[in-house]
Design a protein around this motif. Sequence first.
Motif, mmCIF file in Angstrom:
data_model
loop_
_atom_site.group_PDB
_atom_site.id
_atom_site.type_symbol
_atom_site.label_atom_id
_atom_site.label_comp_id
_atom_site.label_asym_id
_atom_site.label_seq_id
_atom_site.Cartn_x
_atom_site.Cartn_y
_atom_site.Cartn_z
ATOM 1 N N LEU A 1 0.856 -1.179 0.000
ATOM 2 C CA LEU A 1 0.000 0.000 0.000
ATOM 3 C C LEU A 1 0.894 1.230 0.000
ATOM 4 C CD1 LEU A 1 -2.991 1.130 0.395
ATOM 5 C CD2 LEU A 1 -2.314 1.425 2.781
ATOM 6 N N ALA A 2 0.761 2.077 -1.021
ATOM 7 C CA ALA A 2 1.473 3.352 -1.049
ATOM 8 C C ALA A 2 0.678 4.344 -0.203
ATOM 9 C CB ALA A 2 1.609 3.857 -2.478
ATOM 10 N N LEU A 3 1.371 5.108 0.631
ATOM 11 C CA LEU A 3 0.734 6.103 1.502
ATOM 12 C C LEU A 3 1.369 7.460 1.247
ATOM 13 C CD1 LEU A 3 1.780 3.504 3.514
ATOM 14 C CD2 LEU A 3 0.091 4.578 4.917
ATOM 15 N N ALA A 4 0.538 8.489 1.186
ATOM 16 C CA ALA A 4 1.056 9.849 1.070
ATOM 17 C C ALA A 4 0.058 10.801 1.706
ATOM 18 C CB ALA A 4 1.298 10.213 -0.396
ATOM 19 N N SER A 5 0.588 11.913 2.202
ATOM 20 C CA SER A 5 -0.269 12.919 2.811
ATOM 21 C C SER A 5 0.411 14.277 2.724
ATOM 22 C CB SER A 5 -0.538 12.596 4.285
ATOM 23 O OG SER A 5 0.622 12.815 5.063
ATOM 24 N N ASP A 6 -0.391 15.301 2.927
ATOM 25 C CA ASP A 6 0.189 16.621 3.145
ATOM 26 C C ASP A 6 0.309 16.817 4.653
ATOM 27 O OD1 ASP A 6 -2.353 17.333 4.066
ATOM 28 O OD2 ASP A 6 -2.648 18.939 2.621
ATOM 29 N N HIS A 7 0.623 18.030 5.080
ATOM 30 C CA HIS A 7 0.797 18.323 6.500
ATOM 31 C C HIS A 7 -0.477 18.101 7.315
ATOM 32 C CE1 HIS A 7 -0.430 21.908 4.302
ATOM 33 N NE2 HIS A 7 -1.065 22.279 5.400
ATOM 34 N N GLY A 8 -1.653 18.228 6.679
ATOM 35 C CA GLY A 8 -2.919 18.027 7.378
ATOM 36 C C GLY A 8 -3.251 16.572 7.638
ATOM 37 N N GLY A 9 -2.494 15.666 7.031
ATOM 38 C CA GLY A 9 -2.766 14.243 7.202
ATOM 39 C C GLY A 9 -1.634 13.440 7.790
ATOM 40 N N ILE A 10 -0.544 14.109 8.144
ATOM 41 C CA ILE A 10 0.644 13.386 8.605
ATOM 42 C C ILE A 10 0.397 12.536 9.849
ATOM 43 C CG2 ILE A 10 1.547 15.380 9.885
ATOM 44 C CD1 ILE A 10 3.728 12.851 8.057
ATOM 45 N N ALA B 1 -0.081 3.785 9.042
ATOM 46 C CA ALA B 1 1.091 3.054 8.549
ATOM 47 C C ALA B 1 1.540 2.006 9.560
ATOM 48 C CB ALA B 1 2.224 4.023 8.235
ATOM 49 N N ALA B 2 1.432 2.336 10.834
ATOM 50 C CA ALA B 2 1.834 1.406 11.887
ATOM 51 C C ALA B 2 0.925 0.178 11.949
ATOM 52 C CB ALA B 2 1.844 2.122 13.240
ATOM 53 N N ASP B 3 -0.289 0.283 11.418
ATOM 54 C CA ASP B 3 -1.243 -0.833 11.441
ATOM 55 C C ASP B 3 -1.084 -1.800 10.266
ATOM 56 O OD1 ASP B 3 -2.365 0.295 13.703
ATOM 57 O OD2 ASP B 3 -4.136 1.073 12.668
ATOM 58 N N LEU B 4 -0.347 -1.403 9.243
ATOM 59 C CA LEU B 4 -0.328 -2.180 7.996
ATOM 60 C C LEU B 4 0.179 -3.601 8.142
ATOM 61 C CD1 LEU B 4 0.693 0.430 5.296
ATOM 62 C CD2 LEU B 4 -1.516 -0.687 5.643
ATOM 63 N N SER B 5 1.260 -3.807 8.845
ATOM 64 C CA SER B 5 1.793 -5.170 8.941
ATOM 65 C C SER B 5 0.799 -6.104 9.610
ATOM 66 C CB SER B 5 3.141 -5.193 9.655
ATOM 67 O OG SER B 5 2.994 -4.775 10.993
ATOM 68 N N GLY B 6 0.061 -5.607 10.583
ATOM 69 C CA GLY B 6 -0.967 -6.416 11.236
ATOM 70 C C GLY B 6 -2.120 -6.763 10.316
ATOM 71 N N LEU B 7 -2.267 -5.992 9.242
ATOM 72 C CA LEU B 7 -3.305 -6.263 8.251
ATOM 73 C C LEU B 7 -2.765 -7.094 7.084
ATOM 74 C CD1 LEU B 7 -4.897 -2.679 8.168
ATOM 75 C CD2 LEU B 7 -5.891 -4.743 9.200
ATOM 76 N N GLY B 8 -1.478 -7.462 7.170
ATOM 77 C CA GLY B 8 -0.870 -8.288 6.133
ATOM 78 C C GLY B 8 -0.351 -7.502 4.938
ATOM 79 N N TRP B 9 -0.124 -6.220 5.105
ATOM 80 C CA TRP B 9 0.327 -5.357 4.019
ATOM 81 C C TRP B 9 1.665 -4.718 4.369
ATOM 82 C CZ3 TRP B 9 -2.338 -3.705 -0.565
ATOM 83 C CH2 TRP B 9 -3.531 -4.394 -0.783
ATOM 84 N N ARG B 10 2.410 -4.380 3.334
ATOM 85 C CA ARG B 10 3.647 -3.620 3.460
ATOM 86 C C ARG B 10 3.341 -2.191 3.053
ATOM 87 N NH1 ARG B 10 8.040 -1.789 0.586
ATOM 88 N NH2 ARG B 10 7.228 -2.310 -1.461
ATOM 89 N N GLY B 11 3.916 -1.222 3.732
ATOM 90 C CA GLY B 11 3.696 0.185 3.406
ATOM 91 C C GLY B 11 4.837 0.769 2.597
ATOM 92 N N LEU B 12 4.493 1.632 1.662
ATOM 93 C CA LEU B 12 5.452 2.417 0.895
ATOM 94 C C LEU B 12 5.117 3.875 1.175
ATOM 95 C CD1 LEU B 12 7.666 2.780 -1.284
ATOM 96 C CD2 LEU B 12 5.828 2.639 -3.003
ATOM 97 N N ASP B 13 5.845 4.483 2.098
ATOM 98 C CA ASP B 13 5.554 5.849 2.544
ATOM 99 C C ASP B 13 6.197 6.848 1.598
ATOM 100 O OD1 ASP B 13 5.191 8.282 3.856
ATOM 101 O OD2 ASP B 13 5.482 7.400 5.831
ATOM 102 N N LEU B 14 5.366 7.652 0.947
ATOM 103 C CA LEU B 14 5.825 8.624 -0.044
ATOM 104 C C LEU B 14 5.860 10.051 0.514
ATOM 105 C CD1 LEU B 14 3.772 7.169 -3.032
ATOM 106 C CD2 LEU B 14 6.199 6.800 -2.523
ATOM 107 N N GLY B 15 5.683 10.209 1.832
ATOM 108 C CA GLY B 15 5.748 11.524 2.450
ATOM 109 C C GLY B 15 4.367 12.128 2.612
#
Length: 149
Positions: A6-15, A22-36
């Motif tokens: 799962l790719a994740l991205a946000s602006d300052h209002g969503g950080i 993002a911290a929940d992803l591994s427990g859901l069986g997914w890997r995160g790709l944090d794009l800022g």
Amino acid sequence: MTQRTLALASDHGGIELKTLLAADLSGLGWRGLDLGTDGPASVDYPDFALKLARALKAGEADLGLLICGSGIGISIAANRHAHIRAALVHDGYGARMCRLHNDANVLVLGGRTIGPEVARDCLRVFLETPFEGGRHARRVAMLSEYGEK
């Protein structure tokens, strides 16, 4: 079975919400790709929607998550890309339906409009719900066709 990304991205209002989810992803069986973004400094949401759209197009991720303050601006920016079907949702029902009937490939949340537990539920439902296909496949194909014109 290969772990999906799962790719994740946000602006300052969503950080803050992006970091929490993002911290929940591994427990859901997914890997995160944090794009800022990675901090509270003001940034422009269209830049982060573009980063996520490029990552999905390149096959670096299977699905995406975008977050800005309201979710509105970043969803508009994401949907400018023909291969993106970004859905701004506010509850688990919306998360389920956007996958089931619309084959949404990007979940959009408002960092200032949704609570953390509802956001967690939305993400879980979004990731667990497959596209139903059938009569909906024709409509989704129309979206792709219109986006290419």
